[in-house]
Write an enzyme that holds these catalytic residues in place. Structure first.
Site, PDB file in Angstrom:
ATOM      1  N   GLN A  37       0.854  -1.201   0.000  1.00  0.00           N
ATOM      2  CA  GLN A  37       0.000   0.000   0.000  1.00  0.00           C
ATOM      3  C   GLN A  37       0.884   1.243   0.000  1.00  0.00           C
ATOM      4  OE1 GLN A  37      -2.706   0.417   3.325  1.00  0.00           O
ATOM      5  NE2 GLN A  37      -3.713   2.216   2.420  1.00  0.00           N
TER       6      GLN A  37
ATOM      7  N   HIS B  71      -8.507   2.457  -1.282  1.00  0.00           N
ATOM      8  CA  HIS B  71      -8.843   2.460  -2.707  1.00  0.00           C
ATOM      9  C   HIS B  71      -8.887   1.025  -3.193  1.00  0.00           C
ATOM     10  CE1 HIS B  71      -4.516   2.894  -2.106  1.00  0.00           C
ATOM     11  NE2 HIS B  71      -4.356   2.139  -3.174  1.00  0.00           N
TER      12      HIS B  71
END
Ligand code: AMP
Length: 115
Positions: free
Chosen positions: A95, A101
């Site tokens: 990440q 997201h």
């Protein structure tokens, strides 16, 4: 809205970005460094840093994310062959943006297990 968060700024239209979808809860736009022919990011407008920060009050956002993912997959022509919706969480998963997201990936064979 977190001022120094790039996805908050995109969702708030402060950074001009071609949006494929937007409503009061979500935006969707193409990843700037695509790893598949179809690589779209579906981003809640609410600043949730990652999966660990989700609560049951976010259930409607999550439902909408998957509804939009299915619709975009159909629009992009990958629904029939198959696609993947991925959420990287934390450093070991890679990440890099600390605003939750959902990667919509398709248009090629997607290996399993993922790297
Ligand atoms: P992750 O590594 O799972 O946190 O995913 C972050 C993704 O955001 C990466 O695939 C980046 O290429 C993408 N990204 C970062 N900044 C932008 C931007 N301004 N517009 C589109 N995609 C971006």
């Amino acid at each position: 809205m977190v001022d120094d968060c790039i996805f908050c700024r995109i969702a708030d239209l402060r950074i001009p970005t071609e949006l494929l979808y937007q409503d009061h809860q979500l935006v969707a736009f193409r990843d700037i460094q695509p790893v598949a022919p179809v690589h779209i990011l579906i981003v809640p407008k609410k600043h949730i840093p990652d999966v660990l920060h989700l609560t049951n009050t976010d259930a409607d956002i999550l439902g909408k994310v998957y509804e939009v993912a299915a619709e975009l997959a159909r629009c992009e022509g990958v629904a029939e062959d198959g696609f993947r919706v991925v959420v990287n969480t934390g450093p070991a998963a890679g990440q890099s943006v600390q605003h939750i997201h959902f990667h919509l990936l398709g248009g090629r064979e997607l290996g399993w297990p993922p790297g």
